[in-house]
Design a protein around this motif. Structure first.
Motif, mmCIF file in Angstrom:
data_model
loop_
_atom_site.group_PDB
_atom_site.id
_atom_site.type_symbol
_atom_site.label_atom_id
_atom_site.label_comp_id
_atom_site.label_asym_id
_atom_site.label_seq_id
_atom_site.Cartn_x
_atom_site.Cartn_y
_atom_site.Cartn_z
ATOM 1 N N MET A 57 0.811 -1.212 0.000
ATOM 2 C CA MET A 57 0.000 0.000 0.000
ATOM 3 C C MET A 57 0.850 1.271 0.000
ATOM 4 N N TYR A 58 1.886 1.320 0.837
ATOM 5 C CA TYR A 58 2.645 2.547 1.033
ATOM 6 C C TYR A 58 3.969 2.594 0.270
ATOM 7 N N ASN A 59 4.561 1.458 -0.031
ATOM 8 C CA ASN A 59 5.885 1.450 -0.646
ATOM 9 C C ASN A 59 5.911 0.703 -1.976
ATOM 10 N N SER A 60 4.804 0.736 -2.708
ATOM 11 C CA SER A 60 4.743 0.003 -3.971
ATOM 12 C C SER A 60 5.723 0.557 -4.999
ATOM 13 N N GLY A 61 5.994 1.863 -4.944
ATOM 14 C CA GLY A 61 6.941 2.450 -5.880
ATOM 15 C C GLY A 61 8.323 1.845 -5.734
ATOM 16 N N THR A 62 8.741 1.627 -4.485
ATOM 17 C CA THR A 62 10.037 1.004 -4.236
ATOM 18 C C THR A 62 10.008 -0.480 -4.575
ATOM 19 N N MET A 63 8.912 -1.140 -4.207
ATOM 20 C CA MET A 63 8.804 -2.580 -4.438
ATOM 21 C C MET A 63 8.830 -2.932 -5.914
ATOM 22 N N PHE A 64 7.993 -2.231 -6.711
ATOM 23 C CA PHE A 64 7.805 -2.615 -8.101
ATOM 24 C C PHE A 64 8.740 -1.863 -9.049
ATOM 25 N N MET A 275 3.725 1.944 11.142
ATOM 26 C CA MET A 275 4.937 2.570 10.621
ATOM 27 C C MET A 275 5.391 3.732 11.492
ATOM 28 N N ASP A 276 4.442 4.541 11.962
ATOM 29 C CA ASP A 276 4.774 5.692 12.805
ATOM 30 C C ASP A 276 5.377 5.235 14.131
ATOM 31 N N ALA A 277 4.813 4.187 14.730
ATOM 32 C CA ALA A 277 5.342 3.675 15.996
ATOM 33 C C ALA A 277 6.765 3.145 15.803
ATOM 34 N N TYR A 278 7.016 2.513 14.663
ATOM 35 C CA TYR A 278 8.357 1.989 14.388
ATOM 36 C C TYR A 278 9.365 3.123 14.205
ATOM 37 N N ARG A 279 8.960 4.190 13.476
ATOM 38 C CA ARG A 279 9.854 5.333 13.277
ATOM 39 C C ARG A 279 10.215 5.987 14.611
ATOM 40 N N LYS A 280 9.236 6.135 15.475
ATOM 41 C CA LYS A 280 9.502 6.746 16.789
ATOM 42 C C LYS A 280 10.433 5.883 17.616
ATOM 43 N N GLU A 281 10.246 4.573 17.516
ATOM 44 C CA GLU A 281 11.120 3.662 18.250
ATOM 45 C C GLU A 281 12.558 3.772 17.758
ATOM 46 N N GLN A 282 12.725 3.869 16.428
ATOM 47 C CA GLN A 282 14.052 4.002 15.854
ATOM 48 C C GLN A 282 14.704 5.326 16.237
ATOM 49 N N GLN A 283 13.915 6.391 16.257
ATOM 50 C CA GLN A 283 14.444 7.688 16.658
ATOM 51 C C GLN A 283 14.877 7.702 18.113
#
Length: 287
Positions: A57-64, A275-283
């Motif tokens: 849904m969100y990263n199809s441009g990178t995937m395909f 995705m937002d929770a993961y980004r905050k965790e990484q930060q």
């Protein structure tokens, strides 16, 4: 007191020697064994779908990719960890993907229309320009669950008739399939053939063969209770189409098959939240 208990136990044991076995014993145990195979297939399919749903849904441009025109993308454990979710997060606890007698395959297939409702039958389309992206899972049905003799079918495809012969699944297999997948239209047993220039595959459903087809004196005529998939022949020479052809053979051997369309909108914001929770965790960790 203990002597009487032991004597009663011994008498009960003796009585079992005079008890006739269940007439449906073979079917009961066969269904139990079939259930382990079908449940394993279903568990993997759902895990792969939940793992890639947000990514498509969100990263199809990178995937395909901007330079890719492929309508098929092969999936596997090696590319199944996105940080915010992974394949292991979505599999049952303790599930071992290597502990299976038969390989289960999972790919992303992109089509020109909805597989359940489009007419004419949708064909493959490059994933960059398709809104109909599906996770498709498939696996060989073990020989123990297949008929030793072939059954002849007359299929109506695009206004013309085509006769095919397949080794249909046995009742013990289709009976449990019907119980476990009651009400589901996207999973069943499927076989493929070559009636013309296309590679046609037919999803027969979950029920026993007699409930899906009308018998005549010489043939079995298909009703409209199956889904027809069309794959170009050119897809059969490259991976992952090669493994699809091997699992869902053109020689009349059916396979277990399931498809599920990836979402195009993040209803409820589930993916964005992950995705937002993961980004905050990484930060927070300084990454």
């Amino acid at each position: 007191m203990y002597i009487w208990i032991l004597l009663a136990t011994f008498m009960v044991m003796l009585s079992f020697f005079n008890t006739s076995p269940r007439e449906d014993k073979v079917n009961v145990f066969s269904e139990i064994k079939a259930s382990s195979y079908i449940n394993r297939f279903r568990a993997e399919h759902l895990a792969y779908f939940r793992t890639w749903d947000c990514e498509v849904m969100y990263n199809s441009g990178t995937m395909f990719g901007s330079g890719s025109t492929s309508p098929v993308f092969e999936l596997g454990e090696e590319n199944a960890d996105f940080g915010y979710t992974s394949l292991q997060d979505n599999l049952p606890i303790g599930y071992d993907t290597e502990n299976g007698a038969y390989q289960i395959y999972h790919d992303i297939y992109c089509f020109s229309g909805d597989l359940l409702h489009s007419s004419p039958t949708p064909t493959l389309k490059d994933c960059r320009n398709s809104q109909y992206r599906y996770l498709i899972s498939y696996a060989q049905i073990p020989e123990r669950w297949l008929s030793k003799t072939k059954t002849q079918f007359t299929m109506e495809l695009d206004g013309s008739s085509h006769t095919a012969e397949i080794n249909a699944p046995l009742p013990a297999f289709t009976t449990y399939l019907a119980k476990d997948l009651n009400g589901m239209k996207n999973t069943g047993w499927m076989w493929c053939d070559f009636p013309n220039t296309q590679y046609n595959c037919h999803l027969a459903g979950r029920s026993a063969i007699q409930t899906l087809y009308d018998k005549t004196e010489t043939t079995v005529e298909a009703k409209s209770k199956y889904i027809n998939f069309v794959f170009p022949r050119t897809m059969l020479t490259d991976r992952p189409a090669e493994r699809f052809q091997n699992a869902c053979s053109a020689s009349g051997i059916p396979c277990l098959f399931s498809f599920q369309r990836f979402r195009t909108t993040d209803t409820g914001g589930h993916c964005a939240g992950l995705m937002d929770a993961y980004r905050k965790e990484q930060q927070a960790q300084g990454n």
